[in-house]
Design a protein around this motif. Structure first.
Motif, PDB file in Angstrom:
ATOM      1  N   VAL A 141      14.856 -50.730  71.087  1.00 59.93           N
ATOM      2  CA  VAL A 141      15.633 -49.678  70.533  1.00 59.93           C
ATOM      3  C   VAL A 141      15.827 -48.544  71.485  1.00 59.93           C
ATOM      4  O   VAL A 141      15.126 -48.136  72.135  1.00 59.93           O
ATOM      5  N   VAL A 142      17.153 -47.952  71.607  1.00 62.50           N
ATOM      6  CA  VAL A 142      17.197 -46.709  72.383  1.00 62.50           C
ATOM      7  C   VAL A 142      17.446 -45.566  71.207  1.00 62.50           C
ATOM      8  O   VAL A 142      18.173 -45.885  70.295  1.00 62.50           O
ATOM      9  N   ALA A 143      17.157 -44.430  71.472  1.00 62.99           N
ATOM     10  CA  ALA A 143      16.979 -43.143  70.559  1.00 62.99           C
ATOM     11  C   ALA A 143      17.468 -42.139  71.372  1.00 62.99           C
ATOM     12  O   ALA A 143      17.055 -41.895  72.504  1.00 62.99           O
ATOM     13  N   LEU A 144      18.297 -41.262  70.900  1.00 64.19           N
ATOM     14  CA  LEU A 144      18.550 -39.917  71.191  1.00 64.19           C
ATOM     15  C   LEU A 144      18.424 -38.977  69.964  1.00 64.19           C
ATOM     16  O   LEU A 144      18.793 -39.127  68.967  1.00 64.19           O
ATOM     17  N   ALA A 145      17.697 -38.072  70.406  1.00 66.05           N
ATOM     18  CA  ALA A 145      17.367 -36.854  69.528  1.00 66.05           C
ATOM     19  C   ALA A 145      17.886 -35.591  70.073  1.00 66.05           C
ATOM     20  O   ALA A 145      17.401 -35.236  71.236  1.00 66.05           O
ATOM     21  N   GLU A 146      18.611 -34.859  69.285  1.00 70.34           N
ATOM     22  CA  GLU A 146      19.151 -33.785  69.531  1.00 70.34           C
ATOM     23  C   GLU A 146      18.631 -32.576  68.702  1.00 70.34           C
ATOM     24  O   GLU A 146      18.719 -32.668  67.375  1.00 70.34           O
ATOM     25  N   ASP A 147      18.160 -31.508  69.099  1.00 69.95           N
ATOM     26  CA  ASP A 147      17.744 -30.225  68.241  1.00 69.95           C
ATOM     27  C   ASP A 147      18.899 -29.451  67.957  1.00 69.95           C
ATOM     28  O   ASP A 147      19.888 -29.034  68.685  1.00 69.95           O
ATOM     29  N   ILE A 148      19.330 -29.688  66.551  1.00 64.60           N
ATOM     30  CA  ILE A 148      20.171 -29.142  66.054  1.00 64.60           C
ATOM     31  C   ILE A 148      20.045 -27.641  65.047  1.00 64.60           C
ATOM     32  O   ILE A 148      20.776 -27.410  64.323  1.00 64.60           O
ATOM     33  N   THR A 149      18.736 -27.382  65.342  1.00 66.32           N
ATOM     34  CA  THR A 149      18.222 -26.147  64.571  1.00 66.32           C
ATOM     35  C   THR A 149      19.266 -24.886  64.616  1.00 66.32           C
ATOM     36  O   THR A 149      19.639 -24.506  63.618  1.00 66.32           O
ATOM     37  N   PRO A 150      19.493 -24.709  65.703  1.00 66.39           N
ATOM     38  CA  PRO A 150      20.482 -23.513  66.053  1.00 66.39           C
ATOM     39  C   PRO A 150      21.692 -23.556  65.232  1.00 66.39           C
ATOM     40  O   PRO A 150      22.318 -22.707  64.752  1.00 66.39           O
ATOM     41  N   ARG A 151      22.486 -24.741  65.382  1.00 67.48           N
ATOM     42  CA  ARG A 151      23.538 -24.934  64.552  1.00 67.48           C
ATOM     43  C   ARG A 151      23.453 -24.992  63.042  1.00 67.48           C
ATOM     44  O   ARG A 151      24.330 -24.509  62.364  1.00 67.48           O
ATOM     45  N   LYS A 152      22.230 -25.408  62.718  1.00 69.52           N
ATOM     46  CA  LYS A 152      21.924 -25.529  61.402  1.00 69.52           C
ATOM     47  C   LYS A 152      21.819 -24.142  60.700  1.00 69.52           C
ATOM     48  O   LYS A 152      21.963 -23.802  59.400  1.00 69.52           O
ATOM     49  N   ARG A 153      21.470 -23.213  61.460  1.00 67.79           N
ATOM     50  CA  ARG A 153      21.122 -21.802  61.158  1.00 67.79           C
ATOM     51  C   ARG A 153      22.546 -21.013  61.077  1.00 67.79           C
ATOM     52  O   ARG A 153      22.776 -20.351  60.159  1.00 67.79           O
TER      53      ARG A 153
END
Length: 82
Positions: free
Chosen positions: A70-82
Motif C-alpha cells: 500500500v502507498v499512503a499519502l497523508a496531508e494535514d488539512i487542519t488549517p483549511r478546516k479552520r
C-alpha cells in the motif's frame, strides 16, 4: 515525524499511535480493501505525540497498481478546516 511528532523508532513495528482503538479497526478494514485493489481517500482525525488532534486527508492505493503493498499519502488539512 514533523506532522505527528513521533520518531521512526517510536512507531516502527508498533500499532499506529495516532489512532484510537476504534480508528485502528476502521483502518484495518480500509487496508484490506486497498490490498484487494481498491483506492481510498477520506478525512480522518489523528492524534499527535503531544496529545493535540489534527485533521488529515488520507489517500491510499495499491502499491504499483498491484496488491503487494500500500502507498499512503497523508496531508494535514487542519488549517483549511479552520
Amino acid at each position: 515525524e514533523r506532522m505527528y511528532g513521533y520518531t521512526e523508532a517510536e512507531v516502527k513495528g508498533q500499532p499506529d499511535p495516532t489512532l484510537s482503538e476504534e480508528g485502528n479497526g476502521v483502518l484495518q478494514e480500509i487496508l484490506a480493501g486497498v490490498l484487494r485493489g481498491e483506492n481510498h481517500q477520506g478525512e480522518v482525525r489523528r492524534s499527535r505525540a503531544d496529545g493535540s488532534r489534527i485533521d488529515v486527508m488520507l489517500s491510499l492505493a495499491p502499491l504499483h497498481g498491484n496488491r503487494d503493498g500500500v502507498v499512503a499519502l497523508a496531508e494535514d488539512i487542519t488549517p483549511r478546516k479552520r
